[in-house]
Scaffold this motif. Structure first.
Motif, short mmCIF file in Angstrom:
data_model
loop_
_atom_site.label_atom_id
_atom_site.label_comp_id
_atom_site.label_asym_id
_atom_site.label_seq_id
_atom_site.Cartn_x
_atom_site.Cartn_y
_atom_site.Cartn_z
N THR A 19 3.56 15.45 -37.01
CA THR A 19 2.16 14.23 -35.46
C THR A 19 1.49 15.03 -34.84
O THR A 19 0.62 14.57 -35.00
CB THR A 19 3.39 12.57 -34.75
N ALA A 42 -8.28 5.97 -26.46
CA ALA A 42 -7.55 4.68 -27.78
C ALA A 42 -8.53 5.15 -28.86
O ALA A 42 -7.38 4.75 -29.98
CB ALA A 42 -7.61 3.71 -27.20
N ASP A 43 -9.40 5.88 -29.56
CA ASP A 43 -9.52 6.64 -30.22
C ASP A 43 -9.61 7.05 -31.55
O ASP A 43 -9.10 6.93 -32.34
CB ASP A 43 -11.61 6.35 -29.92
N ALA A 45 -6.00 8.61 -30.78
CA ALA A 45 -4.88 7.24 -31.27
C ALA A 45 -5.12 6.47 -32.80
O ALA A 45 -4.09 6.60 -33.71
CB ALA A 45 -3.86 6.40 -30.13
N GLU A 46 -6.43 5.49 -32.63
CA GLU A 46 -6.70 4.97 -33.77
C GLU A 46 -6.79 5.93 -34.88
O GLU A 46 -6.33 5.28 -35.54
CB GLU A 46 -7.37 3.97 -33.69
N LEU A 50 -1.45 5.84 -34.29
CA LEU A 50 -0.56 5.38 -33.45
C LEU A 50 -0.67 4.55 -32.53
O LEU A 50 -2.36 4.86 -32.34
CB LEU A 50 -0.05 7.42 -32.95
N ARG A 51 -0.75 4.49 -31.58
CA ARG A 51 -0.57 3.66 -30.17
C ARG A 51 -1.41 4.54 -29.42
O ARG A 51 0.55 5.93 -28.85
CB ARG A 51 0.51 2.54 -30.14
N PRO A 52 -1.69 4.55 -28.04
CA PRO A 52 -2.08 5.36 -27.66
C PRO A 52 -0.97 5.68 -26.42
O PRO A 52 -0.82 6.92 -26.40
CB PRO A 52 -3.14 4.70 -26.31
N PRO A 53 -0.13 5.24 -26.11
CA PRO A 53 0.64 5.96 -25.23
C PRO A 53 1.50 7.03 -26.09
O PRO A 53 1.97 7.91 -25.80
CB PRO A 53 2.31 4.89 -25.06
N ALA A 54 1.72 6.85 -27.08
CA ALA A 54 2.30 8.26 -28.14
C ALA A 54 1.60 8.96 -28.27
O ALA A 54 2.22 10.28 -28.11
CB ALA A 54 2.73 7.75 -29.21
#
Length: 207
Positions: A19, A42-43, A45-46, A50-54
């Protein structure tokens, strides 16, 4: 039973490492396309699915993530060029070695590695603290090119009226700028490489 337990214990670590690598690759891709200032967590993570907090589980901040991408990118760029030069016969003329370095640099940053492209596109946009962390490896790559030019000058392959430091900065600057304008739909990578090699060879070459 012992083997099964060990494998069960290793599985989460392997998943976490995979990951983390996926996040790094996503960051490199996003930086290579958007640049430092326009890249958001956020970009990334996308891109990584994944989701941004991850992302914060693996990297404490956007800057830490970008710094690692740049570190990996610089290393891959230098190692690729070094490998290309090492593969050449010992009696390769100095100017041919410079042209081989030109090709290796362009291939890795335009085709083989988003990490290398991220370095080429974003080095000038980074905050000073990240630049400081990258300075040692940057210096090693600059030294590689300095050595190529010095040896070519000593062999009489580079004109005496050329400032070697200026030549090095101009050549590397032109190579690093290529991702900003090159479009594979408007010209082949081979064509770009051959043109760059011709400009370097005839621009530096002894008259």
């Amino acid at each position: 039973m012992e083997t099964t337990s060990r494998n069960s214990a290793e599985a989460p670590a392997l998943k976490a490492a995979a990951t983390r690598d996926r996040i790094l690759a996503a960051a490199a891709r996003t930086l290579s396309l958007k640049g430092y200032s326009a890249t958001r967590l956020a970009d990334i993570a996308e891109q990584a699915g994944l989701r941004p907090p991850a992302v914060y589980y693996y990297f404490p901040s956007r800057e830490e993530l970008i710094a690692e991408v740049m570190t990996v990118g610089q290393l891959r760029l230098r190692e690729h060029v070094e490998s290309a030069l090492t593969a050449l016969p010992d009696d390769t003329p100095p100017m041919d070695r410079i042209c081989a370095a030109v090709e290796a640099h362009l291939r890795v940053e335009l085709d083989l590695s988003d990490f290398a492209t991220a370095v080429s596109r974003n080095s000038g946009q980074l905050p000073e603290d990240i630049r400081d962390r990258l300075r040692a490896d940057s210096s090693a790559y600059f030294d590689l090119w300095r050595d190529l030019l010095v040896k070519a000058r000593a062999a009489g392959a580079v004109r005496d009226d050329i400032d070697l430091r200026a030549a090095r900065m101009l050549v590397m600057g032109a190579l690093n700028w290529t991702p900003e304008w090159w479009n594979p739909r408007q010209g082949s990578l081979t064509g770009v490489i051959r043109t760059a090699q011709s400009l370097v060879r005839h621009g530096l070459g002894a008259l």
